[in-house]
Design a protein around this motif. Structure first.
Motif, PDB file in Angstrom:
ATOM      1  N   LEU A 186     -20.495   3.697-100.484  1.00  0.00           N
ATOM      2  CA  LEU A 186     -20.091   2.436 -99.865  1.00  0.00           C
ATOM      3  C   LEU A 186     -21.233   1.863 -99.058  1.00  0.00           C
ATOM      4  O   LEU A 186     -22.130   2.572 -98.623  1.00  0.00           O
ATOM      5  CB  LEU A 186     -18.868   2.613 -98.950  1.00  0.00           C
ATOM      6  CG  LEU A 186     -19.032   3.445 -97.675  1.00  0.00           C
ATOM      7  CD1 LEU A 186     -18.070   2.979 -96.616  1.00  0.00           C
ATOM      8  CD2 LEU A 186     -18.812   4.908 -98.002  1.00  0.00           C
ATOM      9  N   GLN A 187     -21.161   0.562 -98.909  1.00  0.00           N
ATOM     10  CA  GLN A 187     -22.181  -0.105 -98.102  1.00  0.00           C
ATOM     11  C   GLN A 187     -21.466  -0.943 -97.040  1.00  0.00           C
ATOM     12  O   GLN A 187     -21.264  -0.517 -95.926  1.00  0.00           O
ATOM     13  CB  GLN A 187     -23.070  -0.944 -98.996  1.00  0.00           C
ATOM     14  CG  GLN A 187     -24.373  -1.341 -98.329  1.00  0.00           C
ATOM     15  CD  GLN A 187     -25.341  -1.909 -99.336  1.00  0.00           C
ATOM     16  OE1 GLN A 187     -25.500  -1.383-100.433  1.00  0.00           O
ATOM     17  NE2 GLN A 187     -25.992  -2.993 -98.975  1.00  0.00           N
ATOM     18  N   CYS A 188     -20.957  -2.128 -97.402  1.00  0.00           N
ATOM     19  CA  CYS A 188     -20.230  -2.908 -96.397  1.00  0.00           C
ATOM     20  C   CYS A 188     -18.823  -2.382 -96.196  1.00  0.00           C
ATOM     21  O   CYS A 188     -18.217  -2.599 -95.157  1.00  0.00           O
ATOM     22  CB  CYS A 188     -20.167  -4.381 -96.790  1.00  0.00           C
ATOM     23  SG  CYS A 188     -18.926  -4.749 -98.047  1.00  0.00           S
ATOM     24  N   GLY A 189     -18.292  -1.694 -97.193  1.00  0.00           N
ATOM     25  CA  GLY A 189     -16.983  -1.070 -97.040  1.00  0.00           C
ATOM     26  C   GLY A 189     -15.801  -1.945 -97.423  1.00  0.00           C
ATOM     27  O   GLY A 189     -14.662  -1.497 -97.348  1.00  0.00           O
ATOM     28  N   PHE A 190     -16.069  -3.153 -97.836  1.00  0.00           N
ATOM     29  CA  PHE A 190     -14.926  -4.041 -98.115  1.00  0.00           C
ATOM     30  C   PHE A 190     -14.084  -3.538 -99.290  1.00  0.00           C
ATOM     31  O   PHE A 190     -12.863  -3.580 -99.248  1.00  0.00           O
ATOM     32  CB  PHE A 190     -15.388  -5.472 -98.395  1.00  0.00           C
ATOM     33  CG  PHE A 190     -14.242  -6.441 -98.398  1.00  0.00           C
ATOM     34  CD1 PHE A 190     -13.784  -7.003 -97.215  1.00  0.00           C
ATOM     35  CD2 PHE A 190     -13.578  -6.755 -99.575  1.00  0.00           C
ATOM     36  CE1 PHE A 190     -12.693  -7.855 -97.204  1.00  0.00           C
ATOM     37  CE2 PHE A 190     -12.490  -7.614 -99.574  1.00  0.00           C
ATOM     38  CZ  PHE A 190     -12.050  -8.171 -98.380  1.00  0.00           C
ATOM     39  N   CYS A 191     -14.755  -3.051-100.312  1.00  0.00           N
ATOM     40  CA  CYS A 191     -14.022  -2.601-101.496  1.00  0.00           C
ATOM     41  C   CYS A 191     -13.484  -1.187-101.331  1.00  0.00           C
ATOM     42  O   CYS A 191     -12.712  -0.714-102.153  1.00  0.00           O
ATOM     43  CB  CYS A 191     -14.937  -2.633-102.720  1.00  0.00           C
ATOM     44  SG  CYS A 191     -16.260  -1.393-102.644  1.00  0.00           S
ATOM     45  N   CYS A 205     -17.139  -4.119-106.714  1.00  0.00           N
ATOM     46  CA  CYS A 205     -17.934  -3.852-105.519  1.00  0.00           C
ATOM     47  C   CYS A 205     -19.135  -4.776-105.551  1.00  0.00           C
ATOM     48  O   CYS A 205     -19.835  -4.850-106.551  1.00  0.00           O
ATOM     49  CB  CYS A 205     -18.397  -2.403-105.491  1.00  0.00           C
ATOM     50  SG  CYS A 205     -19.502  -2.053-104.107  1.00  0.00           S
ATOM     51  N   ARG A 206     -19.337  -5.477-104.456  1.00  0.00           N
ATOM     52  CA  ARG A 206     -20.451  -6.425-104.393  1.00  0.00           C
ATOM     53  C   ARG A 206     -21.736  -5.778-103.908  1.00  0.00           C
ATOM     54  O   ARG A 206     -22.795  -6.389-103.956  1.00  0.00           O
ATOM     55  CB  ARG A 206     -20.090  -7.571-103.432  1.00  0.00           C
ATOM     56  CG  ARG A 206     -19.134  -8.567-104.027  1.00  0.00           C
ATOM     57  CD  ARG A 206     -19.771  -9.250-105.193  1.00  0.00           C
ATOM     58  NE  ARG A 206     -19.067 -10.473-105.537  1.00  0.00           N
ATOM     59  CZ  ARG A 206     -19.315 -11.172-106.629  1.00  0.00           C
ATOM     60  NH1 ARG A 206     -20.225 -10.750-107.481  1.00  0.00           N
ATOM     61  NH2 ARG A 206     -18.669 -12.285-106.875  1.00  0.00           N
ATOM     62  N   CYS A 207     -21.645  -4.581-103.365  1.00  0.00           N
ATOM     63  CA  CYS A 207     -22.815  -4.021-102.676  1.00  0.00           C
ATOM     64  C   CYS A 207     -23.523  -2.908-103.432  1.00  0.00           C
ATOM     65  O   CYS A 207     -24.723  -2.933-103.615  1.00  0.00           O
ATOM     66  CB  CYS A 207     -22.415  -3.450-101.324  1.00  0.00           C
ATOM     67  SG  CYS A 207     -21.625  -4.615-100.226  1.00  0.00           S
ATOM     68  N   THR A 208     -22.763  -1.900-103.843  1.00  0.00           N
ATOM     69  CA  THR A 208     -23.417  -0.629-104.158  1.00  0.00           C
ATOM     70  C   THR A 208     -24.041  -0.559-105.538  1.00  0.00           C
ATOM     71  O   THR A 208     -24.854   0.314-105.797  1.00  0.00           O
ATOM     72  CB  THR A 208     -22.402   0.518-104.084  1.00  0.00           C
ATOM     73  OG1 THR A 208     -21.380   0.268-105.064  1.00  0.00           O
ATOM     74  CG2 THR A 208     -21.769   0.601-102.709  1.00  0.00           C
TER      75      THR A 208
HETATM   76  S1  FES Z   1     -19.312  -1.606-100.425  1.00  0.00           S
HETATM   77 FE1  FES Z   1     -19.420  -3.747-100.104  1.00  0.00          FE
HETATM   78  S2  FES Z   1     -18.125  -4.467-101.682  1.00  0.00           S
HETATM   79 FE2  FES Z   1     -18.251  -2.404-102.146  1.00  0.00          FE
END
Ligand code: FES
Ligand SMILES: Cc1cc2nc3c(=O)[nH]c(=O)nc-3n(C[C@H](O)[C@H](O)[C@H](O)COP(=O)(O)OP(=O)(O)OC[C@H]3O[C@@H](n4cnc5c(N)ncnc54)[C@H](O)[C@@H]3O)c2cc1C
Ligand code: FES
Lengths: 395, 272
Positions: free
Chosen positions: A97-102, A134-137
Motif C-alpha cells: 500500500l501507498q496512500c491506503g485508499f484502496c 489501485c492508483r498508487c502501487t
Molecule cells: S495505495 Fe493508493 S490507491 Fe492503492
C-alpha cells in the motif's frame, strides 16, 4: 424508512433506513465505520468491498433496506481475524500500500482470494483481484503479499455463508456504544432506571434513538435535592446551563423551543428545534428530549438527556449527586465532517460544561460559559472554570 | 452519485411481486442490484419503487429434470461458479460464471437479472442462448415460457411484459460428450466484452448452435450451425447486416473471436 436488523462486525444493529441509502453510506455515516472507502460509487473500483454473509460484495451498490438479517463485516471487523492479520503483515512487508485508499477493499478481497484459492499463483491472483483498482502501487507489491499468504494455505474454503469471529475490541470512537433496543453490553452502574411511562420509548411522538452515541456524567452540586429538582423543572435555567443554547420561545414547562450554536473549528452549526420535558418527582428523575436541524447544512440532530438526583452529603451541608446521561444521533453533512472522535469529544465536553454551569448556577454564580457558543477555546476555559468552581464550592 | 429516492417492497411470493408491479407501473424488480445499483446511483434509472425478488422462494429453487435443470431466476453467478447447483452440461456453467465480472459482483448478481438486463455484451445472455435455454415468466395473465433468443429482443430490451417477472431459466441437458467453445475479448478482466462468441456442438443430440454477442442490437443466433462451424466466413454476411462490418478493426475482432471460439471446441471441450 424501512426497519431492518443487521449484524455489523458481530454486533446486532437495529435501524430504520431510507431505501436509497447504500450500505457504504450506512456504514460510514450511521455506524461511523469509516474504513470502508468510496471511490466510483458504481461497482467498478472495489474500494468499498465488504463481506456480506461472509462473501465479498460492493457496499456502494448494496442497499441496507434489501439486506435485512444479513451479517456485514468491514475491515474493522477483521481486526482479530487470523488470515487478515497475516495479510496485513504481508502488505507491510511487500509494500502493498501507498496512500491506503484502496487498502480496505484490497484486504477484504485478498482474504477471500487466499481462502478460496490457496496456492494461487500470480495469474490467478491478478484475475481474482481485477475488480479492485489501485492508483498508487502498480499492484506488484499487493500481488506479492497475497501470493505469500496464499502459499501458506492448503484447503480451499467456500466463503459464501461463513460466519466470522467478531473482533474482541470495538472502538468506542468509531462505533456507537450500544445498539438501539438492546441493553448495553456493560450497563453502567449509574444507569438511570426510569418508570416505564417515562421511558422515551413509551411516548408516542418519538421513536427510540437508533444506535446513538451515549455519554454519562455524574457529579455533586452543593445544594439540597429539592433545589436542584426545581432547577431541572425550569427549562429557562436548564437551557442557560448549556453553552451556546437559548430558548427561542417561552416554555410551558412541558415542551420547549430552543436554538443551540455549536462551533467546531471552521464549522458552525445552529441547531433549531423543539423538545419535550417529562419528569417523575417520585423517582427524582426525568427526561428532556428533542430534535433539531441546522438550517445551513441540513444536519439533523436528535438528543435525549436523562437525569436523576440522589441525596449526598448531610445537613447542614446538603448536596445532591446529579447523574446525567446524554444520547444523541446526528445525521447529515456535519456528522460526516465531524464524525467519530471529534463529535464524541465535543459531546463529552458539552456534558462536562453543562455540569460545571449547573454547579455555578446553583451557587448563584454566572454560568461559566454563558451562551458563548461552544468552540474549543471557550470549552477548555469552561471546563477549567467548572473544575475550579466545583473545587472551591466544596471547600 | 447517490440514488434518487425510491420506495422498497419485499413481496413473499411471485404472485405478490407481480401484483406490486401491476399496481405501480413505475416500479421495477430488483434481484442482485449489480446492474440496477450502478444505474440507480448514476440516476440513469429512477424507479418509484423497487420490488425485491431476490429472496422469493420460487426464484431460489432449483429443479433437476430428466431433460435439463430449471434454475430459479435469483440463483447467483457465484452459486453457479462454486457448483452448488446441479449442472446439466459437462461443467460449462461454472466456467461461464467464473468469467463474469468479479467475485464481489458474482456473489450478488443473479442469472435472471442478467438476462432481463439484456446487455448484448454480458455473459449469460450469449452463452445460455447457445445452450438452447428457455426463460420461465410469470405475469398478470399467467405463466409462459420463451426460448431465450425470442426473449432477448435487442440491447437492453426483452419480451418482458408489464408486470411480468422472470421466475427461472431452463437449461437443457447436454450429452456427456458435448463440447462448448466460448471466447470474449475484454480490455480488462471483468470489463464488458467488445466481441464475444459461444458455440455448442453436441453431436449425440445433433445440436450445433453458435451465438455472437457484444453486437449493437440483437444477438446473432445460428441454430443449425454445422456449416458455419466448418466455414466461419459464411457468417460475414450476418456480421455485415448486424452493422459490425463497417469498421474494419471491429470486423476483424469479431471474426477472430468467432474463430477462436470454434477452435476452443476442440481444445476445451472436455470438462476440466
Ligand atoms: S495505495 Fe493508493 S490507491 Fe492503492
Ligand atoms: C463492475 C461490474 C462488472 C460487471 N461485469 C460483467 C461481466 O463481465 N459480464 C456480465 O455478464 N455481467 C457483468 N456485470 C453485470 C452483472 O452480471 C449483474 O449481476 C447482472 O447483469 C444483473 O443481475 P442482478 O441480479 O444484479 O440484477 P439487478 O441489477 O437487480 O437487475 C437488473 C435488471 O433486471 C431486472 N430484474 C432483475 N431480476 C428480475 C426478475 N427476476 N424478473 C424480471 N426482471 C428482473 C431489474 O429490474 C433490472 O432491470 C457487471 C456488473 C458490475 C457492477
Ligand atoms: S465505490 Fe463501490 S466499487 Fe467503487
Amino acid at each position: 424508512m424501512i426497519p431492518i436488523t443487521l449484524e455489523v462486525n458481530g454486533r446486532p444493529i437495529e435501524a430504520r433506513v431510507e431505501p436509497r441509502q447504500h450500505l457504504a453510506d450506512f456504514l460510514r455515516e450511521e455506524m461511523l465505520l469509516t474504513a470502508t472507502h468510496l471511490g466510483c460509487e458504481h461497482g467498478v473500483c472495489g474500494a468499498c468491498t465488504v463481506l456480506i454473509d461472509g462473501a465479498p460484495a460492493r457496499s456502494c451498490i448494496a442497499f441496507p433496506a434489501m439486506l435485512d438479517g444479513a451479517r456485514i463485516t468491514t475491515v474493522e471487523g477483521l481486526a482479530d481475524d487470523a488470515v487478515a492479520g497475516e495479510l496485513r503483515e504481508a502488505f507491510m512487508d511487500e509494500h502493498g500500500l501507498q496512500c491506503g485508499f484502496c487498502t480496505p477493499g484490497m484486504l477484504v478481497m485478498a482474504r477471500d482470494i487466499v481462502l478460496r484459492r490457496p496456492q494461487a499463483d500470480d495469474d490467478v491472483i491478478r484475475h481474482e483481484l481485477a475488480g479492485n483498482l489501485c492508483r498508487c502501487t502498480g499492484y506488484v507489491g499487493i500481488i506479492r503479499a497475497i501470493r505469500k499468504v496464499a502459499a501458506g494455505r492448503e484447503a480451499a474454503v467456500v466463503t459464501r455463508g461463513t460466519v466470522l469471529t467478531p473482533p474482541s475490541y470495538a472502538s468506542p470512537l468509531s462505533l456507537p456504544l450500544s445498539p438501539a433496543g438492546r441493553t448495553p453490553v456493560d450497563p453502567p452502574a449509574s444507569a438511570i432506571a426510569l418508570p416505564a411511562e417515562l421511558s422515551p420509548d413509551a411516548t408516542p411522538d418519538d421513536e427510540p434513538l437508533h444506535n446513538p452515541v451515549e455519554l454519562g456524567e455524574s457529579f455533586e452540586v452543593p445544594a439540597p435535592r429539592a433545589t436542584v429538582w426545581a432547577l431541572f423543572q425550569s427549562p429557562e435555567q436548564v437551557i442557560a446551563c448549556l453553552p451556546g443554547a437559548r430558548l427561542t420561545a417561552p416554555s410551558d414547562g412541558r415542551s420547549l423551543a430552543a436554538e443551540m450554536v455549536v462551533k467546531l473549528g471552521p464549522m458552525q452549526a445552529a441547531f433549531g428545534g423543539t423538545g419535550r420535558i417529562v419528569a417523575d418527582p417520585a423517582s427524582w428523575s426525568g427526561v428532556i428530549d428533542g430534535r433539531g436541524v441546522d438550517s445551513r447544512s441540513a444536519t439533523q440532530l436528535r438528543a435525549r438527556l436523562a437525569y436523576r438526583l440522589d441525596e449526598a452529603g448531610e445537613a447542614p451541608r446538603e448536596a445532591t449527586r446529579v447523574t446525567v446521561e446524554v444520547a444523541y444521533v446526528m445525521q447529515g453533512p456535519l456528522a460526516q465532517m465531524s464524525r467519530g472522535a471529534i463529535a464524541r469529544d465535543l459531546a463529552a465536553r458539552l456534558t462536562q460544561s453543562f455540569a460545571a454551569n449547573l454547579a455555578a448556577h446553583l451557587k448563584g454564580e454566572a454560568p461559566v460559559a454563558a451562551n458563548a457558543s461552544l468552540d474549543a477555546g471557550a470549552l477548555a476555559w469552561s471546563v477549567v472554570k467548572g473544575w475550579l468552581a466545583r473545587l472551591f464550592g466544596r471547600g | 452519485m447517490k440514488a434518487a429516492r425510491f420506495d422498497y417492497r419485499r413481496p413473499a411470493t411471485v404472485a405478490e411481486a407481480v401484483a406490486a408491479l401491476v399496481e405501480d407501473g413505475a416500479a421495477k424488480p430488483v434481484a442482485g442490484g449489480q446492474s440496477l445499483g450502478p444505474m440507480l446511483n448514476l440516476r440513469l434509472a429512477r424507479p418509484s419503487t423497487l420490488v425485491d425478488v431476490a429472496k422469493i422462494p420460487g426464484l431460489r429453487r432449483v429443479e433437476e429434470r430428466a431433460d435439463g435443470v430449471l434454475y430459479g431466476a435469483a440463483i447467483t453467478h457465484a452459486e453457479f461458479e462454486d457448483g452448488v447447483v446441479p449442472d446439466p452440461t459437462p461443467g460449462f456453467l461454472a466456467r461461464i460464471a467464473h468469467g463474469i465480472a468479479y467475485r464481489a459482483v458474482r456473489n450478488r448478481g443473479t442469472v435472471g437479472g442478467s438476462l432481463v438486463h439484456a446487455d448484448p455484451a454480458a455473459d449469460w445472455p450469449t452463452t445460455l442462448t447457445a445452450l438452447g435455454a428457455r426463460v420461465a415468466l410469470a405475469g398478470p395473465s399467467g405463466t409462459r415460457e420463451l426460448a431465450l433468443e425470442d426473449f432477448l429482443l435487442g440491447a437492453f430490451s426483452t419480451a418482458l411484459e408489464d408486470g411480468e417477472i422472470v421466475t427461472g431459466v431452463f437449461v437443457p441437458r447436454c450429452s456427456a460428450g458435448a463440447r462448448f467453445g466460448y471466447r470474449k475479448s475484454c480490455r480488462k478482466v471483468g470489463e464488458f466484452a467488445e466481441a464475444m462468441c459461444a458455440v455448442l456442438a453436441d453431436d449425440v443430440r445433433g445440436v450445433h448452435r453458435l451465438v455472437i454477442g457484444a453486437t449493437e442490437g440483437r444477438h446473432i443466433v445460428v441454430t443449425e450451425a454445422k456449416g458455419v462451424l466448418a466455414d466461419p466466413r459464411l457468417l460475414d454476411e450476418r456480421l455485415a447486416s448486424a452493422g459490425l462490418a463497417a469498421d474494419p478493426s471491429t470486423l476483424r475482432l469479431h471474426r477472430k473471436v468467432i474463430s477462436q471460439a470454434i477452435e476452443a471446441l476442440n481444445s476445451e471441450s472436455l470438462p476440466a
